[in-house]
Design a protein around this motif. Sequence first.
Motif, PDB file in Angstrom:
ATOM      1  N   UNK A 189      -9.855   3.349   0.212  1.00  0.00           N
ATOM      2  CA  UNK A 189      -9.014   3.036  -0.919  1.00  0.00           C
ATOM      3  C   UNK A 189      -9.278   1.589  -1.314  1.00  0.00           C
ATOM      4  N   UNK A 190      -9.340   1.354  -2.593  1.00  0.00           N
ATOM      5  CA  UNK A 190      -9.573   0.015  -3.125  1.00  0.00           C
ATOM      6  C   UNK A 190      -8.308  -0.510  -3.789  1.00  0.00           C
ATOM      7  N   UNK A 191      -8.161  -1.821  -3.774  1.00  0.00           N
ATOM      8  CA  UNK A 191      -6.979  -2.419  -4.391  1.00  0.00           C
ATOM      9  C   UNK A 191      -6.932  -2.121  -5.886  1.00  0.00           C
ATOM     10  N   UNK A 192      -8.076  -2.020  -6.517  1.00  0.00           N
ATOM     11  CA  UNK A 192      -8.125  -1.735  -7.947  1.00  0.00           C
ATOM     12  C   UNK A 192      -7.530  -0.391  -8.310  1.00  0.00           C
ATOM     13  N   UNK A 193      -7.496   0.536  -7.353  1.00  0.00           N
ATOM     14  CA  UNK A 193      -6.876   1.840  -7.601  1.00  0.00           C
ATOM     15  C   UNK A 193      -5.356   1.735  -7.659  1.00  0.00           C
ATOM     16  N   UNK A 194      -4.795   0.677  -7.073  1.00  0.00           N
ATOM     17  CA  UNK A 194      -3.340   0.515  -7.018  1.00  0.00           C
ATOM     18  C   UNK A 194      -2.797  -0.402  -8.107  1.00  0.00           C
ATOM     19  N   UNK A 195      -3.588  -1.398  -8.484  1.00  0.00           N
ATOM     20  CA  UNK A 195      -3.104  -2.399  -9.433  1.00  0.00           C
ATOM     21  C   UNK A 195      -2.817  -1.772 -10.791  1.00  0.00           C
ATOM     22  N   UNK A 196      -1.673  -2.112 -11.342  1.00  0.00           N
ATOM     23  CA  UNK A 196      -1.279  -1.607 -12.646  1.00  0.00           C
ATOM     24  C   UNK A 196      -0.506  -0.304 -12.601  1.00  0.00           C
ATOM     25  N   UNK A 197      -0.426   0.342 -11.447  1.00  0.00           N
ATOM     26  CA  UNK A 197       0.345   1.590 -11.347  1.00  0.00           C
ATOM     27  C   UNK A 197       1.830   1.279 -11.352  1.00  0.00           C
ATOM     28  N   UNK A 241     -11.539  -5.542  15.980  1.00  0.00           N
ATOM     29  CA  UNK A 241     -11.763  -4.105  16.052  1.00  0.00           C
ATOM     30  C   UNK A 241     -10.874  -3.311  15.101  1.00  0.00           C
ATOM     31  N   UNK A 242      -9.802  -3.920  14.585  1.00  0.00           N
ATOM     32  CA  UNK A 242      -8.903  -3.163  13.721  1.00  0.00           C
ATOM     33  C   UNK A 242      -9.390  -3.183  12.283  1.00  0.00           C
ATOM     34  N   UNK A 243      -9.049  -2.148  11.549  1.00  0.00           N
ATOM     35  CA  UNK A 243      -9.354  -2.111  10.122  1.00  0.00           C
ATOM     36  C   UNK A 243      -8.204  -2.732   9.346  1.00  0.00           C
ATOM     37  N   UNK A 244      -8.521  -3.254   8.182  1.00  0.00           N
ATOM     38  CA  UNK A 244      -7.478  -3.806   7.326  1.00  0.00           C
ATOM     39  C   UNK A 244      -6.638  -2.667   6.761  1.00  0.00           C
ATOM     40  N   UNK A 245      -5.334  -2.891   6.669  1.00  0.00           N
ATOM     41  CA  UNK A 245      -4.386  -1.895   6.175  1.00  0.00           C
ATOM     42  C   UNK A 245      -3.484  -2.491   5.124  1.00  0.00           C
ATOM     43  N   UNK A 246      -3.195  -1.731   4.092  1.00  0.00           N
ATOM     44  CA  UNK A 246      -2.233  -2.175   3.088  1.00  0.00           C
ATOM     45  C   UNK A 246      -0.846  -1.974   3.666  1.00  0.00           C
ATOM     46  N   UNK A 247      -0.111  -3.068   3.825  1.00  0.00           N
ATOM     47  CA  UNK A 247       1.228  -2.971   4.397  1.00  0.00           C
ATOM     48  C   UNK A 247       2.317  -3.133   3.346  1.00  0.00           C
ATOM     49  N   UNK A 248       2.076  -3.959   2.338  1.00  0.00           N
ATOM     50  CA  UNK A 248       3.068  -4.230   1.308  1.00  0.00           C
ATOM     51  C   UNK A 248       2.384  -4.280  -0.052  1.00  0.00           C
ATOM     52  N   UNK A 270      -3.922   9.290  -0.423  1.00  0.00           N
ATOM     53  CA  UNK A 270      -4.003   8.505   0.797  1.00  0.00           C
ATOM     54  C   UNK A 270      -3.144   7.264   0.838  1.00  0.00           C
ATOM     55  N   UNK A 271      -2.448   6.936  -0.232  1.00  0.00           N
ATOM     56  CA  UNK A 271      -1.577   5.755  -0.210  1.00  0.00           C
ATOM     57  C   UNK A 271      -0.311   6.095   0.537  1.00  0.00           C
ATOM     58  N   UNK A 272       0.206   5.305   1.432  1.00  0.00           N
ATOM     59  CA  UNK A 272      -0.133   3.931   1.774  1.00  0.00           C
ATOM     60  C   UNK A 272      -0.973   3.791   3.037  1.00  0.00           C
ATOM     61  N   UNK A 286      -7.598  12.332   6.255  1.00  0.00           N
ATOM     62  CA  UNK A 286      -8.524  12.598   7.349  1.00  0.00           C
ATOM     63  C   UNK A 286      -9.800  13.255   6.826  1.00  0.00           C
ATOM     64  N   UNK A 287     -10.934  12.778   7.306  1.00  0.00           N
ATOM     65  CA  UNK A 287     -12.200  13.362   6.876  1.00  0.00           C
ATOM     66  C   UNK A 287     -12.858  12.587   5.748  1.00  0.00           C
ATOM     67  N   UNK A 288     -12.093  11.746   5.054  1.00  0.00           N
ATOM     68  CA  UNK A 288     -12.668  10.919   3.968  1.00  0.00           C
ATOM     69  C   UNK A 288     -12.592   9.460   4.388  1.00  0.00           C
ATOM     70  N   UNK A 289     -13.699   8.801   4.341  1.00  0.00           N
ATOM     71  CA  UNK A 289     -13.721   7.377   4.683  1.00  0.00           C
ATOM     72  C   UNK A 289     -14.676   6.680   3.741  1.00  0.00           C
ATOM     73  N   UNK A 290     -14.227   5.598   3.134  1.00  0.00           N
ATOM     74  CA  UNK A 290     -15.089   4.855   2.213  1.00  0.00           C
ATOM     75  C   UNK A 290     -15.637   3.644   2.888  1.00  0.00           C
TER      76      UNK A 290
END
Length: 106
Positions: free
Chosen positions: A1-9, A33-40, A95-97, A102-106
């Motif tokens: 998921x990209x931030x651009x998909x969320x902005x403006x919604x 080792x952790x992936x970045x996650x959108x928390x807020x 996939x938000x938030x 599962x099965x899709x990873x960008x």
Amino acid sequence: MRAGELLGRTAYDLRGRRLGRVVDVVVRGGWPPQRLRITDVIVAGHWWTRVSGRLIGPELHPSGPWLLRALARVLGRSTRQVSADTVQLRPPVPGFPFGPPAGRDR
């Protein structure tokens, strides 16, 4: 998921009340080792808040002119940070938030 998909919604709370438009996202996590996650998400209630933002606010420029700080504070009153798991977006983003399904990873 990209931030651009969320902005403006348009963001709504879990009861269906409109919060405003998404203008920014907050991510947490380490690389590796952790992936970045959108928390807020940062939600703005009015269009002028998106224009002014908080770039001239007292948080980033405490020694700036008092008039600009006061104006940013007044214009930014409707901006708030909301936890991503308490927000519904319209139109929905798959996939938000919590990232892609599962099965899709960008």
